[in-house]
Design a protein around this motif. Sequence first.
Motif, PDB file in Angstrom:
ATOM      1  N   THR A  31       3.323   2.680  -7.975  1.00 13.57           N
ATOM      2  CA  THR A  31       3.889   2.090  -9.183  1.00 13.57           C
ATOM      3  C   THR A  31       5.020   1.118  -8.842  1.00 13.57           C
ATOM      4  OG1 THR A  31       5.362   3.991  -9.427  1.00 13.57           O
ATOM      5  CG2 THR A  31       3.286   4.039 -10.649  1.00 13.57           C
ATOM      6  N   GLU A  32       5.642   1.321  -7.710  1.00 10.59           N
ATOM      7  CA  GLU A  32       6.733   0.456  -7.270  1.00 10.59           C
ATOM      8  C   GLU A  32       6.199  -0.652  -6.366  1.00 10.59           C
ATOM      9  OE1 GLU A  32      10.042   0.829  -8.047  1.00 10.59           O
ATOM     10  OE2 GLU A  32       9.469   2.449  -9.406  1.00 10.59           O
ATOM     11  N   GLU A  33       6.658  -1.858  -6.592  1.00 10.98           N
ATOM     12  CA  GLU A  33       6.206  -2.993  -5.784  1.00 10.98           C
ATOM     13  C   GLU A  33       6.575  -2.810  -4.313  1.00 10.98           C
ATOM     14  OE1 GLU A  33       4.100  -6.133  -4.801  1.00 10.98           O
ATOM     15  OE2 GLU A  33       4.124  -5.311  -6.826  1.00 10.98           O
ATOM     16  N   LYS A  34       7.731  -2.220  -4.022  1.00 10.30           N
ATOM     17  CA  LYS A  34       8.142  -2.017  -2.630  1.00 10.30           C
ATOM     18  C   LYS A  34       7.188  -1.055  -1.914  1.00 10.30           C
ATOM     19  CE  LYS A  34      11.297   1.716  -3.581  1.00 10.30           C
ATOM     20  NZ  LYS A  34      12.405   2.467  -3.165  1.00 10.30           N
ATOM     21  N   ASP A  35       6.681  -0.067  -2.638  1.00  4.35           N
ATOM     22  CA  ASP A  35       5.709   0.860  -2.053  1.00  4.35           C
ATOM     23  C   ASP A  35       4.381   0.143  -1.783  1.00  4.35           C
ATOM     24  OD1 ASP A  35       7.552   2.934  -2.175  1.00  4.35           O
ATOM     25  OD2 ASP A  35       6.831   3.601  -4.148  1.00  4.35           O
ATOM     26  N   LYS A  36       3.965  -0.691  -2.724  1.00  2.00           N
ATOM     27  CA  LYS A  36       2.731  -1.458  -2.537  1.00  2.00           C
ATOM     28  C   LYS A  36       2.854  -2.359  -1.315  1.00  2.00           C
ATOM     29  CE  LYS A  36       1.022  -1.552  -7.247  1.00  2.00           C
ATOM     30  NZ  LYS A  36       0.408  -2.359  -8.289  1.00  2.00           N
ATOM     31  N   GLU A  37       4.007  -2.999  -1.169  1.00  2.00           N
ATOM     32  CA  GLU A  37       4.220  -3.884  -0.023  1.00  2.00           C
ATOM     33  C   GLU A  37       4.178  -3.098   1.288  1.00  2.00           C
ATOM     34  OE1 GLU A  37       4.505  -7.296   2.036  1.00  2.00           O
ATOM     35  OE2 GLU A  37       4.095  -7.051  -0.092  1.00  2.00           O
ATOM     36  N   HIS A  38       4.746  -1.902   1.278  1.00  2.00           N
ATOM     37  CA  HIS A  38       4.699  -1.037   2.470  1.00  2.00           C
ATOM     38  C   HIS A  38       3.249  -0.762   2.872  1.00  2.00           C
ATOM     39  CE1 HIS A  38       5.357   2.311   5.186  1.00  2.00           C
ATOM     40  NE2 HIS A  38       4.502   3.001   4.446  1.00  2.00           N
ATOM     41  N   TYR A  39       2.435  -0.369   1.925  1.00  2.00           N
ATOM     42  CA  TYR A  39       1.039  -0.066   2.226  1.00  2.00           C
ATOM     43  C   TYR A  39       0.249  -1.313   2.605  1.00  2.00           C
ATOM     44  CZ  TYR A  39       1.633   4.786   0.925  1.00  2.00           C
ATOM     45  OH  TYR A  39       2.040   6.090   0.886  1.00  2.00           O
TER      46      TYR A  39
END
Length: 75
Positions: A31-39
């Motif tokens: 749900t968080e953009e920073k998490d998406k970027e990490h993945y």
Amino acid sequence: MKSKEVDEILKAYMQLKIDLLKIAECIDYCTEEKDKEHYRMEVLHYSKKLKKLKESIEETYGLKICQCCCISDDE
């Protein structure tokens, strides 16, 4: 060519591919953009490793790994 050695390397290749797909799937659940970027960065890293391993298998063992994951001899 030792078939046991080839089997182990192909298993490692397939496991890397499975891991890549699992990590890519995580992007959909973030749900968080920073998490998406990490993945996304993890997927990029795994993709590069997968490509290098594929090239190494093809060069070392004379096997051709096509896009659909079928494996055959070049001959």
